[in-house]
Motif scaffolding. Structure first.
Motif, short mmCIF file in Angstrom:
data_model
loop_
_atom_site.label_atom_id
_atom_site.label_comp_id
_atom_site.label_asym_id
_atom_site.label_seq_id
_atom_site.Cartn_x
_atom_site.Cartn_y
_atom_site.Cartn_z
N GLY A 45 -68.51 6.77 69.25
CA GLY A 45 -67.78 6.94 68.01
C GLY A 45 -68.72 7.48 66.96
N ASP A 46 -68.18 8.29 66.06
CA ASP A 46 -68.99 8.91 65.01
C ASP A 46 -68.68 8.24 63.68
OD1 ASP A 46 -70.29 10.49 63.19
OD2 ASP A 46 -69.54 12.40 63.96
N PRO A 47 -69.57 7.34 63.21
CA PRO A 47 -69.28 6.62 61.97
C PRO A 47 -69.21 7.52 60.75
CG PRO A 47 -71.55 6.23 62.68
CD PRO A 47 -70.86 6.95 63.79
N GLU A 48 -69.78 8.72 60.82
CA GLU A 48 -69.71 9.65 59.69
C GLU A 48 -68.30 10.18 59.49
OE1 GLU A 48 -72.63 12.69 60.04
OE2 GLU A 48 -74.33 11.29 59.97
N PRO A 56 -60.88 0.26 57.92
CA PRO A 56 -62.15 -0.43 57.69
C PRO A 56 -62.76 -1.06 58.93
CG PRO A 56 -60.32 -1.72 56.82
CD PRO A 56 -59.76 -0.38 57.20
N ASP A 57 -61.94 -1.48 59.88
CA ASP A 57 -62.49 -2.08 61.10
C ASP A 57 -62.63 -1.06 62.23
OD1 ASP A 57 -59.84 -1.67 61.64
OD2 ASP A 57 -59.35 -3.77 62.05
N HIS A 58 -62.33 0.22 61.94
CA HIS A 58 -62.48 1.33 62.89
C HIS A 58 -61.51 1.23 64.07
CE1 HIS A 58 -65.97 2.15 60.50
NE2 HIS A 58 -66.63 1.11 60.95
N ARG A 59 -60.38 0.57 63.87
CA ARG A 59 -59.39 0.49 64.94
C ARG A 59 -58.87 1.89 65.29
NH1 ARG A 59 -54.03 0.46 65.79
NH2 ARG A 59 -53.73 1.05 63.62
N SER A 60 -58.47 2.64 64.28
CA SER A 60 -57.95 3.98 64.54
C SER A 60 -59.02 4.90 65.11
CB SER A 60 -57.37 4.58 63.25
OG SER A 60 -56.18 3.92 62.88
N LEU A 61 -60.26 4.73 64.69
CA LEU A 61 -61.36 5.51 65.25
C LEU A 61 -61.47 5.26 66.75
CD1 LEU A 61 -64.86 6.10 63.75
CD2 LEU A 61 -64.64 5.34 66.12
N HIS A 62 -61.36 3.99 67.15
CA HIS A 62 -61.40 3.66 68.57
C HIS A 62 -60.23 4.30 69.32
CE1 HIS A 62 -64.40 0.70 67.38
NE2 HIS A 62 -64.60 0.37 68.66
N LEU A 63 -59.03 4.28 68.72
CA LEU A 63 -57.86 4.88 69.37
C LEU A 63 -58.09 6.36 69.62
CD1 LEU A 63 -54.82 3.32 67.45
CD2 LEU A 63 -55.77 2.59 69.63
N GLY A 64 -58.59 7.08 68.62
CA GLY A 64 -58.81 8.50 68.78
C GLY A 64 -59.85 8.81 69.84
N CYS A 65 -60.95 8.07 69.83
CA CYS A 65 -61.99 8.28 70.84
C CYS A 65 -61.46 7.97 72.24
CB CYS A 65 -63.21 7.42 70.52
SG CYS A 65 -64.17 7.98 69.09
N ALA A 66 -60.65 6.93 72.35
CA ALA A 66 -60.09 6.57 73.65
C ALA A 66 -59.10 7.62 74.13
CB ALA A 66 -59.43 5.20 73.57
N ALA A 67 -58.37 8.24 73.21
CA ALA A 67 -57.47 9.32 73.60
C ALA A 67 -58.28 10.49 74.18
CB ALA A 67 -56.64 9.79 72.41
N ALA A 68 -59.42 10.79 73.57
CA ALA A 68 -60.30 11.83 74.11
C ALA A 68 -60.82 11.42 75.49
CB ALA A 68 -61.46 12.08 73.15
N GLU A 284 -52.18 0.66 58.88
CA GLU A 284 -53.43 0.71 58.11
C GLU A 284 -53.50 -0.34 57.01
OE1 GLU A 284 -53.33 4.76 56.80
OE2 GLU A 284 -53.09 5.48 58.86
N TRP A 285 -52.41 -1.09 56.84
CA TRP A 285 -52.36 -2.14 55.83
C TRP A 285 -52.12 -3.47 56.54
CZ3 TRP A 285 -53.53 -0.46 51.00
CH2 TRP A 285 -53.43 0.91 50.76
N PRO A 286 -53.11 -4.36 56.58
CA PRO A 286 -52.97 -5.61 57.35
C PRO A 286 -51.73 -6.42 56.98
CG PRO A 286 -55.23 -5.33 56.61
CD PRO A 286 -54.44 -4.24 55.95
N GLU A 287 -51.36 -6.39 55.72
CA GLU A 287 -50.21 -7.17 55.29
C GLU A 287 -48.89 -6.58 55.78
OE1 GLU A 287 -51.73 -4.86 51.63
OE2 GLU A 287 -52.47 -5.65 53.53
N LEU A 288 -48.92 -5.31 56.24
CA LEU A 288 -47.73 -4.69 56.80
C LEU A 288 -47.75 -4.68 58.32
CD1 LEU A 288 -47.34 -1.51 54.53
CD2 LEU A 288 -46.32 -3.78 54.21
#
Length: 330
Positions: A45-48, A56-68, A284-288
């Motif tokens: 994963g690329d934190p930049e 903030p917890d990079h959940r979506s970042l993980h999803l995108g990388c896993a799709a790749a 992207e909103w924990p309360e939702l």
């Protein structure tokens, strides 16, 4: 006898398919490192390219990388290479998300290979779909696709669809009044060009789709962040056909499984002639996010909301060249 290894030319082809995967705001948050000596291909994963406010917890970042990663698996199967994937192989390297090696014992996955034709045809469509229902047989196939990756795909009931659509509208409002969230969206949807004259990441204006006429659409509208003159209006489907992708847990490993399931569902849908888009902003909103779940479902951690149907496939979106995301080392 020497164990089979990837060669650099093959790795370049595999990564070329991998990077066509979707990611949040098309940020393309992945890096690949090929170790020629060991023959191992590592995904980082690329934190930049992270989004600190809306992910903030990079959940979506993980999803995108896993799709790749899933696209890479499909490409390897199509090439006839049996591979083994190890998720999160080293606790000392938290950004190293997976390692891929050739493993003849794994055998070639012909079902994966059959999805290769859809890899470069899959595009996110933010255009209206027709009211034609998706046949049950196709939905069953998408359910199987998710299940093969250890996840669950649920087609919500009418009451649940209304809940999801209400959360989509709530998320849109929250984003528009939150200056940090608004800044992230604006940054990834602006028309600012790179030094070469063409931007190679982000959501281009051609992919925004039309504005919704006569009500809200179930797709993310990027036009509010960067208005486009003469963008146009269209009537979206009254009752969008949605599906929820869920996991039992909500760990980093679950996110990586969900990202692979997400791409498998999208590729299967594309192969079946369906148009697709994803709605992630309520997640992207924990309360939702917690209210998206079906309270009766065992796999209650919703990771993605799909919109399925028949309509335009959507345009190509830019991709960074392989040379920019792949590092080949001895």
């Amino acid at each position: 006898m020497t164990a089979p290894h990837f060669d650099p030319d093959t790795v370049i082809r595999l990564v070329g398919d991998a990077v066509t995967a979707p990611s949040m705001h098309n940020a393309q948050p992945w890096k690949f490192v090929f170790h020629a000596g060991s023959g191992a291909l590592a995904l980082y994963g690329d934190p930049e390219r992270a989004m600190p406010r809306t992910d903030p917890d990079h959940r979506s970042l993980h999803l995108g990388c896993a799709a790749a990663l899933f696209n890479l698996r499909v490409s390897a199967a199509w090439t006839g290479l049996p591979v083994r994937v190890q998720l999160l192989p080293d606790d000392a390297e938290p950004w190293r998300l997976a390692t891929v090696t050739i493993d003849e014992a794994a055998g070639t996955d012909h079902e994966l290979a059959s999805l290769h034709e859809a890899v470069r045809r899959r595009h996110t469509s933010r255009f209206p779909f027709s009211e034609e229902p998706v046949p049950t047989a196709l939905l069953d196939g998408l359910w199987t696709a998710a299940r093969l990756e250890g996840c669950r795909l649920t087609v919500p009931d009418t009451w649940h669809i209304d809940t999801v659509l209400g959360l989509v509208r709530d998320a849109e409002h929250r984003e528009q009044i939150d200056p940090l969230a608004r800044a992230e969206t604006t940054a990834w949807t602006s028309r600012t060009q790179s030094g070469t004259g063409t931007r190679r990441e982000g959501v281009p204006t051609a992919a925004f789709g039309p504005k919704a006429s006569g009500g809200h659409a179930s797709v993310r509208d990027f036009g509010w962040a960067n208005p486009i003159p003469d963008r146009g209006w269209a009537v979206f489907e009254k009752r969008p056909q949605l599906a929820l992708l869920s996991t039992e847990g909500d760990t980093r490993a679950d996110w990586l499984r969900a990202g692979q399931a997400m791409e498998r569902v999208l590729l299967q849908a594309t192969a079946d002639g369906l148009a697709t888009s994803m709605t992630s902003h309520p997640l992207e909103w924990p309360e939702l996010r917690w209210t998206l779940r079906d309270p009766l479902a065992a796999m209650g951690q919703v990771q993605m909301v799909f919109r399925l149907g028949y309509g335009p496939a959507g345009p190509d979106t830019p991709r960074r060249p392989v040379s920019e995301v792949l590092d080949i080392r001895e």
